[in-house]
Scaffold this active site. Structure first.
Site, PDB file in Angstrom:
ATOM      1  N   LYS A  48       0.841  -1.206   0.000  1.00 11.62           N
ATOM      2  CA  LYS A  48       0.000   0.000   0.000  1.00 11.62           C
ATOM      3  C   LYS A  48       0.877   1.259   0.000  1.00 11.62           C
ATOM      4  O   LYS A  48       2.077   1.186   0.305  1.00 11.62           O
ATOM      5  CB  LYS A  48      -0.908  -0.015   1.237  1.00 11.62           C
ATOM      6  CG  LYS A  48      -0.162  -0.015   2.567  1.00 11.62           C
ATOM      7  CD  LYS A  48      -1.073  -0.433   3.722  1.00 11.62           C
ATOM      8  CE  LYS A  48      -0.336  -0.411   5.058  1.00 11.62           C
ATOM      9  NZ  LYS A  48      -1.122  -1.056   6.120  1.00 11.62           N
TER      10      LYS A  48
ATOM     11  N   TYR B 278      13.005  31.318   6.665  1.00  6.44           N
ATOM     12  CA  TYR B 278      11.800  32.102   6.925  1.00  6.44           C
ATOM     13  C   TYR B 278      11.689  32.429   8.412  1.00  6.44           C
ATOM     14  O   TYR B 278      12.065  31.615   9.261  1.00  6.44           O
ATOM     15  CB  TYR B 278      10.557  31.301   6.508  1.00  6.44           C
ATOM     16  CG  TYR B 278      10.340  31.245   5.016  1.00  6.44           C
ATOM     17  CD1 TYR B 278      10.276  32.407   4.243  1.00  6.44           C
ATOM     18  CD2 TYR B 278      10.179  30.023   4.373  1.00  6.44           C
ATOM     19  CE1 TYR B 278      10.054  32.344   2.876  1.00  6.44           C
ATOM     20  CE2 TYR B 278       9.953  29.952   3.004  1.00  6.44           C
ATOM     21  CZ  TYR B 278       9.898  31.118   2.257  1.00  6.44           C
ATOM     22  OH  TYR B 278       9.675  31.060   0.912  1.00  6.44           O
TER      23      TYR B 278
HETATM   24  C1  LIG Z   1      -0.255  -2.009   6.820  1.00  2.84           C
HETATM   25  C2  LIG Z   1      -0.752  -3.283   7.338  1.00  2.84           C
HETATM   26  C3  LIG Z   1       0.110  -4.395   7.485  1.00  2.84           C
HETATM   27  C4  LIG Z   1       1.611  -4.303   7.315  1.00  2.84           C
HETATM   28  O1  LIG Z   1       2.220  -4.008   8.564  1.00  2.84           O
HETATM   29  P1  LIG Z   1       3.807  -3.896   8.718  1.00  2.84           P
HETATM   30  O2  LIG Z   1       3.995  -3.499  10.131  1.00  2.84           O
HETATM   31  O3  LIG Z   1       4.238  -2.824   7.765  1.00  2.84           O
HETATM   32  O4  LIG Z   1       4.381  -5.217   8.371  1.00  2.84           O
HETATM   33  C5  LIG Z   1      -0.448  -5.616   7.836  1.00  2.84           C
HETATM   34  N1  LIG Z   1      -1.773  -5.731   8.060  1.00  2.84           N
HETATM   35  C6  LIG Z   1      -2.620  -4.684   7.969  1.00  2.84           C
HETATM   36  C7  LIG Z   1      -4.064  -4.888   8.248  1.00  2.84           C
HETATM   37  C8  LIG Z   1      -2.140  -3.428   7.622  1.00  2.84           C
HETATM   38  O5  LIG Z   1      -2.976  -2.382   7.549  1.00  2.84           O
END
Ligand SMILES: *Cc1c(COP(=O)(O)O)cnc(C)c1O
Length: 375
Positions: free
Chosen positions: A38, A265
């Site tokens: 993702k 700034y």
């Molecule tokens: C993002 C996510 C993961 C991955 O977790 P990591 O700590 O990056 O391995 C796994 N399960 C769900 C439901 C997630 O939202």
């Protein structure tokens, strides 16, 4: 590694191979591996990373939203893709791209069933998400009766997996709570199998879950994101995992400030001594937020730490290079394998996940390695 001429995020596919194999080796042979890609593969580059992972043999992919799954299909990924948080307004598009939804409430289960029936689907794979303590998304484990009733009324969908997410898998002080979550999930999932009269995959572990609980709770599949990108959420795993992303830039200009001169700034920095500063073409619009300004963050210049001074601007930031031999055009490293994103994030009170996923789409991506994949 190759020198950069502009702000560049280098993505090392050989490091990705290493991390995948390290995590895989923690699991039983038959346990499936779901790669979580993702948010542009955690800010890296979703297409190249996913294609490489598919070639390495991952069984499943996970994304948060439907559009991210569609992008995987457009990149040529053919493995199954779980959409963790699909919104009903995208259900038709999700089916069109052969993506598989996580259903997490009575409302979305009913809405997806309606879509599946109207598209005349049969046994379309869906994943049931259970809430075992995070209280974010998921059916309650007391809703099994309702789920069974709804599923028995339709032939349009069929459960491919049931899953849940751990609250504190990286924190061993929360072990008791975690084991309780695992027990709750196991009991509910097994009961659901009985009530539905068929079997499906179970999964609960994320990266830290794999690192800390593989022996007790790997079930049929695990879901790993951050570990693939090189972080184990604990210094214990620093030697085992390799960050796949290195963010580099160059020095655009060098200034010499006299005592009393200001920089940035709102005159956010005032020189107390003669100070040599370097301006870098990297700002909060590239993903280095203002939180890293005023000395909280630093960049590496020829192996030396140069603090970020003044406020971070939209397109630029300035670092103190007093005493560091460097010139305009030289390369600087923001994070990589020596000073990692976890180190830089810690200085500003945040975590690797936030820093790496923030690297904006404006930053050039360069893919390194990964020429040969030998399974
Ligand atoms: C993002 C996510 C993961 C991955 O977790 P990591 O700590 O990056 O391995 C796994 N399960 C769900 C439901 C997630 O939202």
């Amino acid at each position: 590694m190759k020198r950069v001429k502009e702000t560049t995020l280098q993505i090392d596919l050989d490091a990705l191979t290493h991390n995948y194999r390290f995590l895989r080796a923690k699991l039983d042979q038959q346990t499936r591996f779901m790669a979580v890609v993702k948010a542009f593969a955690y800010g890296s580059e979703s297409a190249a990373v996913s294609r490489h992972l598919e070639a390495l043999g991952v069984d499943y992919f996970a994304v948060a939203y439907t559009a991210e799954g569609k992008a995987l299909r457009e990149a040529g990924v053919t493995a199954p893709v779980l959409v963790l948080h699909p919104l009903p307004s995208h259900f038709e598009e999700l089916v069109e791209h052969c993506l598989e939804p996580a259903l997490y409430s009575e409302k979305v289960l009913k809405e997806f069933t309606e879509t599946a029936e109207s598209l005349k689907l049969s046994a379309y794979p869906v994943h049931l998400k259970f809430n075992t303590g995070l209280n974010r998304l998921g059916f309650g484990t007391d809703q099994l009766g309702l789920i069974t009733t709804l599923l028995q009324q339709t032939g349009a969908i069929r459960v491919r997996s049931a899953f849940s997410h751990l609250v504190a898998s990286e924190d061993l002080r929360e072990k008791e709570f975690t084991l309780q979550q695992i027990g709750t999930f196991r009991a509910a999932a097994e009961k659901l199998k009985e009530e539905l009269g068929y079997s499906f995959l179970l999964h609960q572990l994320n990266t830290s879950g794999i690192l800390n609980y593989a022996a007790s709770a790997q079930f049929d599949m695990v879901r790993s994101g951050i570990g693939l990108y090189g972080f184990g959420n604990d210094p214990r795993f620093r030697q085992d995992l390799k960050p796949i992303m290195s963010l580099k830039s160059v020095i655009s200009q060098i200034h010499e400030l006299q005592p009393g001169d200001n920089l940035g700034y709102n005159r956010s920095f005032t020189a107390s001594d003669v100070t040599r500063t370097a301006t870098i073409p990297l700002g909060h619009a590239d993903g280095i937020g203002r939180i890293y300004g005023k000395g909280k963050g630093f960049l590496m210049v020829h192996g030396e730490k140069a603090p970020i001074i003044g406020n971070v601007c939209m397109d630029m930031l300035m670092i103190d290079v007093t005493g560091i031999s460097c010139e305009e055009g030289d390369e600087v490293e923001v994070f990589g394998q020596e000073i990692t994103a976890a180190d830089l994030a810690a200085g500003a009170g945040t975590i690797s996940y936030e820093l790496i996923t923030a690297v904006s789409q404006r930053v050039k991506r360069e893919i390194l390695g990964g020429k040969t994949v030998d399974r």
